[in-house]
Scaffold this motif. Structure first.
Motif, mmCIF file in Angstrom:
data_model
loop_
_atom_site.group_PDB
_atom_site.id
_atom_site.type_symbol
_atom_site.label_atom_id
_atom_site.label_comp_id
_atom_site.label_asym_id
_atom_site.label_seq_id
_atom_site.Cartn_x
_atom_site.Cartn_y
_atom_site.Cartn_z
ATOM 1 N N GLU A 41 -7.919 -40.640 29.995
ATOM 2 C CA GLU A 41 -7.768 -39.344 29.488
ATOM 3 C C GLU A 41 -6.506 -38.789 30.250
ATOM 4 O O GLU A 41 -6.008 -39.286 31.407
ATOM 5 C CB GLU A 41 -9.088 -38.624 29.913
ATOM 6 C CG GLU A 41 -10.067 -38.913 29.261
ATOM 7 C CD GLU A 41 -11.321 -38.099 29.188
ATOM 8 O OE1 GLU A 41 -11.263 -36.938 29.825
ATOM 9 O OE2 GLU A 41 -12.545 -38.606 29.140
ATOM 10 N N ALA A 42 -6.086 -37.694 29.831
ATOM 11 C CA ALA A 42 -4.842 -37.168 30.304
ATOM 12 C C ALA A 42 -4.990 -36.811 31.874
ATOM 13 O O ALA A 42 -3.797 -36.977 32.658
ATOM 14 C CB ALA A 42 -4.383 -35.826 29.768
ATOM 15 N N ILE A 60 3.924 -36.186 26.776
ATOM 16 C CA ILE A 60 2.873 -36.661 25.831
ATOM 17 C C ILE A 60 3.287 -36.452 24.542
ATOM 18 O O ILE A 60 3.455 -37.415 23.671
ATOM 19 C CB ILE A 60 1.353 -36.570 26.073
ATOM 20 C CG1 ILE A 60 0.560 -36.972 27.373
ATOM 21 C CG2 ILE A 60 0.526 -36.559 24.763
ATOM 22 C CD1 ILE A 60 -0.393 -36.599 27.489
ATOM 23 N N GLU A 64 4.453 -39.247 21.741
ATOM 24 C CA GLU A 64 3.846 -39.117 20.410
ATOM 25 C C GLU A 64 4.763 -39.381 19.391
ATOM 26 O O GLU A 64 4.744 -40.084 18.316
ATOM 27 C CB GLU A 64 2.729 -38.106 20.275
ATOM 28 C CG GLU A 64 1.399 -38.524 20.889
ATOM 29 C CD GLU A 64 0.534 -37.423 20.961
ATOM 30 O OE1 GLU A 64 -0.766 -37.610 20.304
ATOM 31 O OE2 GLU A 64 0.829 -36.197 21.081
ATOM 32 N N THR A 70 -0.528 -43.165 21.421
ATOM 33 C CA THR A 70 -1.606 -42.476 20.508
ATOM 34 C C THR A 70 -2.447 -41.709 21.189
ATOM 35 O O THR A 70 -2.926 -42.309 22.157
ATOM 36 C CB THR A 70 -2.271 -43.465 19.350
ATOM 37 O OG1 THR A 70 -3.046 -44.485 20.278
ATOM 38 C CG2 THR A 70 -1.256 -44.461 18.700
ATOM 39 N N ARG A 71 -3.161 -40.684 20.432
ATOM 40 C CA ARG A 71 -4.098 -39.961 20.896
ATOM 41 C C ARG A 71 -5.247 -40.085 19.948
ATOM 42 O O ARG A 71 -5.225 -39.776 18.823
ATOM 43 C CB ARG A 71 -3.687 -38.588 21.015
ATOM 44 C CG ARG A 71 -4.497 -37.547 21.610
ATOM 45 C CD ARG A 71 -4.214 -36.063 21.523
ATOM 46 N NE ARG A 71 -2.779 -35.926 21.739
ATOM 47 C CZ ARG A 71 -2.310 -34.928 22.719
ATOM 48 N NH1 ARG A 71 -3.034 -34.358 23.422
ATOM 49 N NH2 ARG A 71 -0.969 -34.794 22.528
ATOM 50 N N THR A 81 -9.740 -36.250 24.632
ATOM 51 C CA THR A 81 -9.177 -37.201 24.133
ATOM 52 C C THR A 81 -8.537 -38.218 25.030
ATOM 53 O O THR A 81 -8.703 -37.996 26.238
ATOM 54 C CB THR A 81 -7.902 -36.618 23.330
ATOM 55 O OG1 THR A 81 -6.957 -36.253 24.489
ATOM 56 C CG2 THR A 81 -8.213 -35.743 22.171
ATOM 57 N N ARG A 82 -8.350 -39.596 24.623
ATOM 58 C CA ARG A 82 -7.941 -40.616 25.225
ATOM 59 C C ARG A 82 -6.479 -41.106 24.733
ATOM 60 O O ARG A 82 -6.415 -41.165 23.498
ATOM 61 C CB ARG A 82 -8.944 -41.811 25.334
ATOM 62 C CG ARG A 82 -10.224 -41.236 25.998
ATOM 63 C CD ARG A 82 -11.061 -42.705 25.835
ATOM 64 N NE ARG A 82 -10.858 -43.602 26.964
ATOM 65 C CZ ARG A 82 -11.570 -43.520 28.071
ATOM 66 N NH1 ARG A 82 -11.663 -42.273 28.803
ATOM 67 N NH2 ARG A 82 -11.448 -44.237 29.015
ATOM 68 N N LEU A 83 -5.656 -41.268 25.747
ATOM 69 C CA LEU A 83 -4.427 -41.796 25.146
ATOM 70 C C LEU A 83 -4.047 -43.199 25.550
ATOM 71 O O LEU A 83 -4.702 -43.851 26.554
ATOM 72 C CB LEU A 83 -3.297 -41.202 26.187
ATOM 73 C CG LEU A 83 -3.037 -39.556 26.129
ATOM 74 C CD1 LEU A 83 -2.794 -38.907 27.442
ATOM 75 C CD2 LEU A 83 -2.749 -39.067 24.863
#
Length: 135
Positions: A41-42, A60, A64, A70-71, A81-83
């Motif tokens: 996560e961010a 980010i 992207e 990717t998110r 969201t996870r990156l």
């Protein structure tokens, strides 16, 4: 000040490599963290990469756009969201790997393996002790 000067000296060896690929130091840290740690996560990514959250938001977006990361939504919580590093991001890391390793080897050769390992151990201990005192 000594740690800041040392960081600048070390980074002066890496900046030309990153500049040739139009990657900032912060973007490189994001790629390396995601490649090593996996999806984050961010807030976790900001902590691992030592980047302030407001700066990470901008980083980010740029990464992207270049399709280096990717998110994805967290399965049970659509708000989170996870990156992740993308195949293009992994390819970039692989492309830079020989030069990156050569830089590390040159630094190690300059100081000798024992001193180099001792320095890394001391820096890791500094990081662990600081994290422990923040708990």
């Amino acid at each position: 000040m000594a740690l800041l000067r040392a960081r600048e000296i070390i980074m002066s060896h890496f900046r030309p490599m990153l500049a040739r690929h139009d990657i900032t130091e912060q973007q490189w840290r994001v790629l390396r963290v995601l490649a090593e740690a996996g999806p984050l996560e961010a807030t976790e990514l900001a902590n691992h990469a030592s980047i302030l959250p407001p700066s990470l938001t901008r980083i980010i977006k740029a990464m992207e756009e270049r399709r280096f990361i990717t998110r994805n939504r967290v399965k049970d919580d659509g708000r989170r969201t996870r990156l992740s590093i993308s195949p293009a991001g992994l390819t970039l890391i692989e492309e830079l790997s020989p030069e990156r390793l050569a830089i590390y080897e040159a630094i190690e050769k300059r100081f000798g393996r024992d001193q180099h390992e001792q320095l890394l151990d001391m820096l890791e201990e500094l990081i662990r002790s600081e994290r422990g005192s923040q708990s």
